[in-house]
Design an enzyme around this catalytic site. Structure first.
Site, PDB file in Angstrom:
ATOM      1  N   CYS A 122     -37.632  16.604  48.895  1.00  0.00           N
ATOM      2  CA  CYS A 122     -39.083  16.899  49.699  1.00  0.00           C
ATOM      3  C   CYS A 122     -38.958  18.331  49.587  1.00  0.00           C
ATOM      4  O   CYS A 122     -38.242  19.071  50.018  1.00  0.00           O
ATOM      5  CB  CYS A 122     -38.952  16.254  51.131  1.00  0.00           C
ATOM      6  N   ASN A 140     -70.920  11.404  24.286  1.00  0.00           N
ATOM      7  CA  ASN A 140     -71.525  11.742  23.142  1.00  0.00           C
ATOM      8  C   ASN A 140     -72.861  11.534  23.040  1.00  0.00           C
ATOM      9  O   ASN A 140     -73.182  10.193  23.576  1.00  0.00           O
ATOM     10  CB  ASN A 140     -70.703  11.214  21.767  1.00  0.00           C
ATOM     11  N   CYS A 168     -52.106  10.491  53.968  1.00  0.00           N
ATOM     12  CA  CYS A 168     -52.078   9.465  54.727  1.00  0.00           C
ATOM     13  C   CYS A 168     -52.773   9.489  56.059  1.00  0.00           C
ATOM     14  O   CYS A 168     -53.443   8.195  56.229  1.00  0.00           O
ATOM     15  CB  CYS A 168     -50.495   9.036  55.230  1.00  0.00           C
ATOM     16  N   CYS A 196     -49.102   7.689  49.555  1.00  0.00           N
ATOM     17  CA  CYS A 196     -48.139   9.103  49.744  1.00  0.00           C
ATOM     18  C   CYS A 196     -47.161   9.363  48.465  1.00  0.00           C
ATOM     19  O   CYS A 196     -47.104  10.429  47.801  1.00  0.00           O
ATOM     20  CB  CYS A 196     -47.395   8.709  51.088  1.00  0.00           C
ATOM     21  N   ASN A 213     -70.920  -3.373  14.458  1.00  0.00           N
ATOM     22  CA  ASN A 213     -71.314  -2.488  15.439  1.00  0.00           C
ATOM     23  C   ASN A 213     -72.458  -2.838  16.264  1.00  0.00           C
ATOM     24  O   ASN A 213     -73.708  -2.805  15.972  1.00  0.00           O
ATOM     25  CB  ASN A 213     -71.476  -0.790  15.056  1.00  0.00           C
ATOM     26  N   CYS A 237     -49.098   1.258  51.585  1.00  0.00           N
ATOM     27  CA  CYS A 237     -50.200   1.218  50.517  1.00  0.00           C
ATOM     28  C   CYS A 237     -49.549   2.127  49.515  1.00  0.00           C
ATOM     29  O   CYS A 237     -50.044   1.990  48.287  1.00  0.00           O
ATOM     30  CB  CYS A 237     -51.403   1.846  51.181  1.00  0.00           C
ATOM     31  N   SER A 272     -72.631  -2.422  19.516  1.00  0.00           N
ATOM     32  CA  SER A 272     -72.368  -1.801  20.981  1.00  0.00           C
ATOM     33  C   SER A 272     -72.775  -0.168  21.013  1.00  0.00           C
ATOM     34  O   SER A 272     -72.359   0.357  21.984  1.00  0.00           O
ATOM     35  CB  SER A 272     -70.863  -2.029  20.978  1.00  0.00           C
ATOM     36  N   CYS A 273     -73.186   0.283  19.696  1.00  0.00           N
ATOM     37  CA  CYS A 273     -73.482   1.777  20.430  1.00  0.00           C
ATOM     38  C   CYS A 273     -74.883   1.947  21.348  1.00  0.00           C
ATOM     39  O   CYS A 273     -75.693   1.388  21.410  1.00  0.00           O
ATOM     40  CB  CYS A 273     -74.108   2.492  19.002  1.00  0.00           C
TER      41      CYS A 273
HETATM   42  C1  LIG Z   1     -68.780  11.186  18.875  1.00  0.00           C
HETATM   43  C2  LIG Z   1     -68.769   9.696  18.890  1.00  0.00           C
HETATM   44  C3  LIG Z   1     -69.301   8.965  17.716  1.00  0.00           C
HETATM   45  C4  LIG Z   1     -69.302   7.609  17.984  1.00  0.00           C
HETATM   46  N1  LIG Z   1     -69.790   6.846  16.885  1.00  0.00           N
HETATM   47  C5  LIG Z   1     -69.470   5.534  16.726  1.00  0.00           C
HETATM   48  C6  LIG Z   1     -70.044   4.684  15.469  1.00  0.00           C
HETATM   49  O1  LIG Z   1     -70.733   5.192  14.647  1.00  0.00           O
HETATM   50  N2  LIG Z   1     -69.659   3.454  15.457  1.00  0.00           N
HETATM   51  C7  LIG Z   1     -68.854   2.896  16.438  1.00  0.00           C
HETATM   52  O2  LIG Z   1     -68.599   1.659  16.338  1.00  0.00           O
HETATM   53  N3  LIG Z   1     -68.525   3.465  17.391  1.00  0.00           N
HETATM   54  C8  LIG Z   1     -68.770   4.847  17.587  1.00  0.00           C
HETATM   55  N4  LIG Z   1     -68.083   5.482  18.627  1.00  0.00           N
HETATM   56  C9  LIG Z   1     -67.109   4.993  19.516  1.00  0.00           C
HETATM   57  C10 LIG Z   1     -65.855   4.883  19.135  1.00  0.00           C
HETATM   58  O3  LIG Z   1     -65.716   4.258  18.060  1.00  0.00           O
HETATM   59  C11 LIG Z   1     -65.205   4.283  20.408  1.00  0.00           C
HETATM   60  O4  LIG Z   1     -65.282   2.942  20.453  1.00  0.00           O
HETATM   61  C12 LIG Z   1     -65.161   4.991  21.520  1.00  0.00           C
HETATM   62  O5  LIG Z   1     -65.005   6.346  21.272  1.00  0.00           O
HETATM   63  C13 LIG Z   1     -63.847   4.657  22.487  1.00  0.00           C
HETATM   64  O6  LIG Z   1     -62.782   5.222  21.882  1.00  0.00           O
HETATM   65  P1  LIG Z   1     -62.023   6.383  22.413  1.00  0.00           P
HETATM   66  O7  LIG Z   1     -61.823   6.609  23.766  1.00  0.00           O
HETATM   67  O8  LIG Z   1     -60.651   6.790  21.511  1.00  0.00           O
HETATM   68  O9  LIG Z   1     -62.647   7.618  21.825  1.00  0.00           O
HETATM   69  C14 LIG Z   1     -68.332   7.018  18.674  1.00  0.00           C
HETATM   70  C15 LIG Z   1     -67.619   7.607  19.728  1.00  0.00           C
HETATM   71  C16 LIG Z   1     -67.755   9.171  19.837  1.00  0.00           C
HETATM   72  C17 LIG Z   1     -67.093  10.042  20.665  1.00  0.00           C
HETATM   73  S1  SF4 Z   2     -45.887  15.125  49.578  1.00  0.00           S
HETATM   74 FE1  SF4 Z   2     -44.438  14.727  51.524  1.00  0.00          FE
HETATM   75  S2  SF4 Z   2     -42.516  13.888  50.690  1.00  0.00           S
HETATM   76 FE2  SF4 Z   2     -43.652  15.008  49.015  1.00  0.00          FE
HETATM   77  S3  SF4 Z   2     -42.604  16.984  48.999  1.00  0.00           S
HETATM   78 FE3  SF4 Z   2     -44.702  17.150  50.240  1.00  0.00          FE
HETATM   79  S4  SF4 Z   2     -43.982  16.824  52.161  1.00  0.00           S
HETATM   80 FE4  SF4 Z   2     -42.285  16.234  51.061  1.00  0.00          FE
END
Ligand SMILES: Cc1cc2nc3c(=O)[nH]c(=O)nc-3n(C[C@H](O)[C@H](O)[C@H](O)COP(=O)(O)O)c2cc1C
Ligand code: SF4
Ligand SMILES: Cc1cc2nc3c(=O)[nH]c(=O)nc-3n(C[C@H](O)[C@H](O)[C@H](O)COP(=O)(O)OP(=O)(O)OC[C@H]3O[C@@H](n4cnc5c(N)ncnc54)[C@H](O)[C@@H]3O)c2cc1C
Ligand code: SF4
Ligand code: SF4
Lengths: 425, 406
Positions: free
Chosen positions: A346, A78, A356, A386, A136, A383, A138-139
């Site tokens: 599977c 945004n 893998c 898979c 705020n 790891c 942090s914007c």
């Molecule tokens: C469109 C939009 C406008 C926002 N405006 C503000 C704002 O005015 N003040 C603020 O503190 N955060 C603002 N935020 C940040 C949100 O409050 C929030 O911290 C951030 O989007 C992460 O949360 P979410 O993933 O649930 O959206 C805004 C976010 C969006 C998407």
């Molecule tokens: S990812 Fe591997 S184990 Fe899973 S369905 Fe496919 S072939 Fe079978």
């Protein structure tokens, strides 16, 4: 329908449930907040209110989304700043919300350009009847560098402005932190030094989400150009949880009260934030995508989770997972666990084989006739890539072996996770 | 291993149900929910699935529809919720029945116990008939605090859920689970009692007649013919035996073109009867059976001949004539099954019916203590409508006896 007490105490204020709208367009006027309260939200952090002299002039269009295959809104970008409504209108709405919904929590989000602004705004929203203040800091897309994340990354300014707010108001106050910083701890500590009572985090992550390939411009295109701006939604959840963890494990911040934000959409996300130390939870992007109604399943699902966990109060769950996230150097590296393939489940797609080979250690043998994979333990490093790619959950954790030269009993190794199993066969 | 007769279609997994739920558009003022006769609220439970709240989804289904796991399997969704689904504007409707089945399976797997008995209000209601209408009436009344006795003329409860709908569409086990939930809520079921004949009701505060259309219709020319069996008798016999019946015929002729005829014909094919011919009064463009059932029956290998009526029968040899064409067909076969409808018997029950239903709307009779519901009340003759009517009659009783107050 299950019914459980979801109430929490946060910075001395009682919340009937921890779900709050975060400050954004989802709560920028009375009607919106009233509808959200009626649909069950516990509180709102009203859209950030700025000083009278700062003129807001927004762009259009102002949003973009990151998609992956068929999934929209993996993440959301945004370019919006703070409240478009006038200071008077906002204060009027705060007052009326508090009058009409005395049991819901109304938090005023404010942002100034200097100490005087902060102090005045704090005073005004206090007079308007707000229960709490969120700063705020942090914007990431303000048109003034005296505002937003440029301030929030500077601990000195953070402390100064927190002190100013505390001069203007004795309401409980949280400082909203930006994730556009390597280490959030200094800024958080500075805000606490300045008098903050808790932390709200995260705000949006600076981003360029997509480029228009024909016009060679970032999206959204604002008359031929675009800007770096904030990213939110599901994709930022891991980043938010990481900051919660770092805050709650920093020396001196172990009991830090946090309002968790970033990608919350389901009760599971909510539970994760709580386990990582959040007491209240704030939401924007998923509300923008789906509406206020998502709170119903978040509340109901959380109640069922409490029931399953035999927990009576959410406070019993706050921060419970923090101790289980440790520095990388402290993890047990003495064993490995091989995957186990269930050939009855599977379906022979070969995705595990491809991943893998191309992304791990060439440890899956593929029988071209039967179309069945098997593990070559001489190459498998355990790891579990898979496991993640198998479309039918045919691969789970199998035998645990100790590495050469290490001691220990494979049976004591804890690796089970419900993440690896499917709830309905 | 289940036999071909018993085998149900496969269900979703957690992954595939999310894929299907992800197709849902999460509509505003959702048309699917408005189109469910029983108010099961599909939009609400699909949304819960979407947001990973399976337990909440199960609560929505169960609280709105005590036959939730059954409706998931047998609802003609193409006439109700799925007909209304907005997704049709893109491709095809959401598989609402399939998602409902997944959720109710999960409910059972987790041994969830959702319905709660209301605080006793000291009133006692008798229900005649343990089909879906009687069962839903009981469930709603029990939640409101009434005591409930259900009288059933058969050995087992469920009405056509038990004795009509074939195992491959509705396993007996599912019917047991749903009935047990209502018994656990406190319903007393008294078996092998035919009300009107064996006993009458006196010591109850109200009586609900929910006897359905539980008798088969006969055509006079087939009366007493040893090669003839009615559809519901045949389906009951096969279901009881779990498909393991004696003397499976080499060929069979089915007379009738409704969903019941389709069930009979498909059951015969699942029992490996080689030649199954279904002769139908209606022509295809006026067919009674749902498109889904018709397609499934044809896919099963049944020969369906439309537009014919039986005109003559001699032992195992039946002659049919086309209603408009100059065409005649004579078939010699091992078994003749009549699927020409079911009829109502409300003798001595204080409810008057005509053409299979009470001739006025609502659920009340002239006797203020006697109510009726289910197939004998006006409205569709389906399980989900039986649920709707069961909920509605319970509300009417509550209004009549307590003015709706607690
Ligand atoms: C469109 C939009 C406008 C926002 N405006 C503000 C704002 O005015 N003040 C603020 O503190 N955060 C603002 N935020 C940040 C949100 O409050 C929030 O911290 C951030 O989007 C992460 O949360 P979410 O993933 O649930 O959206 C805004 C976010 C969006 C998407
Ligand atoms: S990812 Fe591997 S184990 Fe899973 S369905 Fe496919 S072939 Fe079978
Ligand atoms: C073969 C078949 C397939 C069907 N398939 C579907 C389908 O796929 N989907 C769908 O929605 N609907 C289907 N239906 C219709 C559906 O089964 C009925 O609409 C529904 O069962 C009606 O419910 P009810 O409770 O009114 O009556 P019933 O189910 O008929 O139950 C009535 C009960 O009352 C008992 N009873 C009758 N008289 C007395 C008495 N005097 N004393 C005591 N007890 C008595 C009967 O034994 C029976 O148990 C099907 C029907 C049949 C016959
Ligand atoms: S979402 Fe609403 S305000 Fe935004 S462009 Fe569309 S109609 Fe206009
Ligand atoms: S109508 Fe279809 S798309 Fe819309 S909510 Fe219902 S199931 Fe989903």
């Amino acid at each position: 329908m299950i019914s459980k007490d979801l109430s929490v105490e946060f910075l001395g204020v009682h919340f009937e449930n921890p779900f709050l709208l975060s400050s954004s367009p989802v709560d920028n006027c009375y009607e919106m907040c009233a509808k959200a309260f009626d649909e069950g939200w516990g509180g709102v952090v009203f859209k950030t209110i700025g000083p009278k002299h700062f003129k807001i002039n927004e762009v259009s269009p102002r949003f973009d989304e990151l998609t992956k295959e068929g999934t929209p809104f993996v993440g959301f970008k945004n370019m919006e700043q703070i409240a478009e409504h006038s200071l008077e209108e906002n204060l009027h709405d705060l007052r009326h919300l508090k009058d009409d919904y005395p049991n819901k929590v109304v938090i005023a989000s404010i942002m100034g350009t200097n100490e005087e602004d902060w102090e005045t705004l704090a005073q005004l929203v206090t007079e308007a009847g707000a229960d709490m203040i969120e700063m705020n800091l942090s914007c990431p897309q303000m048109t003034s560098h005296e505002m937003g994340s440029d301030v929030g990354t500077n601990p000195e300014l953070v402390k100064k402005y927190c002190t100013a707010v505390k001069r203007g108001s004795n309401l409980p106050m949280m400082a909203k932190m930006t994730p556009n910083i390597t280490d959030m701890v200094p800024a958080a500590k500075a805000s606490m030094d300045g008098g903050a009572d808790g932390i709200a985090t995260i705000n949006t992550v600076k981003s360029v989400a997509n480029i228009d390939l024909d016009r060679k411009v970032g999206l959204p295109i604002v008359n031929g150009k675009s800007s770096i701006s904030g990213f939110s939604g599901k994709a930022v959840k891991p980043i938010a949880l990481r900051f919660l963890q770092q805050l709650r494990t920093a020396a001196g911040l172990e009991q830090l009260p946090i309002s968790g934000i970033g990608g919350i959409e389901t009760w599971q996300d909510a539970a994760e934030f709580i386990l990582m130390g959040a007491t209240t939870l704030q939401v924007t992007t998923s509300v923008m995508q789906y509406g206020y109604r998502i709170v119903e399943d978040m509340k109901n699902g959380l109640m069922h989770y409490m029931e399953d966990q035999h927990v009576e109060h959410l406070s019993e769950l706050i921060g419970v997972a923090n101790k289980n996230i440790v520095p990388a150097e402290d993890l047990d590296r003495d064993y490995k666990v091989y995957p186990k393939i269930d050939w009855d489940k599977c379906i022979g797609c070969g995705r595990c084989y491809i991943s893998c080979f191309d992304g791990a250690h060439q440890a899956i043998k593929w029988d071209i006739k039967t179309r069945r994979p098997s593990i070559d333990t001489s190459k498998c490093v355990g790891c579990h890539l898979c496991n993640l790619v198998c479309p039918v959950g045919a691969i789970t954790t199998g035998e645990v072996v100790m590495k050469p030269g290490t001691k220990g009993n494979p049976e004591d190794i804890q690796i089970e996770s419900s993440r690896l199993t499917h709830p309905v066969q | 291993m289940s036999t071909k007769y018993e085998k149900e279609a496969p269900s979703y997994t957690m992954t595939t149900v999310m894929e299907e739920a992800a197709r849902c558009l999460l509509c505003h003022d959702a048309p699917c929910s408005k189109a469910c006769p029983a108010g099961t609220d599909p939009a609400r439970f699909i949304r819960s699935v979407r947001f990973r709240n399976l337990k909440g989804a199960a609560e929505t289904i169960r609280e709105n529809n005590a036959m939730g796991a059954i409706c998931a399997r047998v609802c003609p969704t193409e006439k109700y919720c799925e007909l209304a689904c907005s997704r049709t504007g893109i491709d095809c409707p959401i598989d609402i029945g399939g998602i409902q089945r997944f959720v109710t399976d999960y409910e059972e797997q987790e041994k969830m116990d959702i319905l709660r008995k209301g605080d006793s209000n000291g009133l006692n209601i008798a229900i005649v008939g343990s089909g879906p209408a009687g069962l839903q009436t009981a469930a709603t009344l029990l939640q409101k605090g009434y005591a409930v006795d259900i009288y059933e003329k058969n050995e087992k409860a469920g009405g056509y859920l038990r004795y009509g709908i074939p195992e491959y569409r509705l396993p007996d086990e599912i019917v047991d689970v749903e009935i047990n939930r209502i018994v656990n809520l406190g319903a007393e079921i008294k078996y092998n009692v035919t009300i009107g004949k064996d006993v009458t009701m006196a010591d109850h505060d109200a009586v609900v007649v929910a006897v359905g259309a539980s008798e088969a219709k006969m055509l006079p020319m087939f009366e007493g013919n040893p090669y003839v069996e009615t559809a519901v008798d045949f389906l009951a016999r096969v279901k009881e035996a779990k498909g393991d019946i004696d003397n499976i015929p080499a060929s069979a002729v089915v007379v009738g073109g409704g969903d019941v005829a389709m069930d009979v014909a498909t059951t015969l094919k699942r029992l490996d009867v080689k030649n199954v011919t279904d002769l139908v009064y209606e022509e295809f463009d006026e067919f009674k059976a749902s498109k889904k059932e018709l397609d499934a029956t044809q896919k099963a290998g049944v020969t369906i001949v439309d537009g014919y009526v039986p005109t003559d029968v001699d032992g195992n040899t039946v002659t049919f004539k086309h209603r408009h064409l100059d065409s005649e067909m004579t078939i010699k076969t091992d078994l003749i099954i009549l699927a020409v409808g079911q009829q109502v018997n409300t003798d001595n029950l204080g409810v008057d019916t005509d053409h299979g239903e009470v001739q006025h709307a609502g659920y009340k009779t002239d006797d203020e203590k006697v109510f009726f519901t289910g197939d004998i009340a006006q409205g569709d003759k389906t399980v989900v409508w039986a649920v709707r009517k069961g909920k509605a009659v319970a509300e009417e009783i509550d209004q009549a006896l307590l003015g709706g107050n607690k």
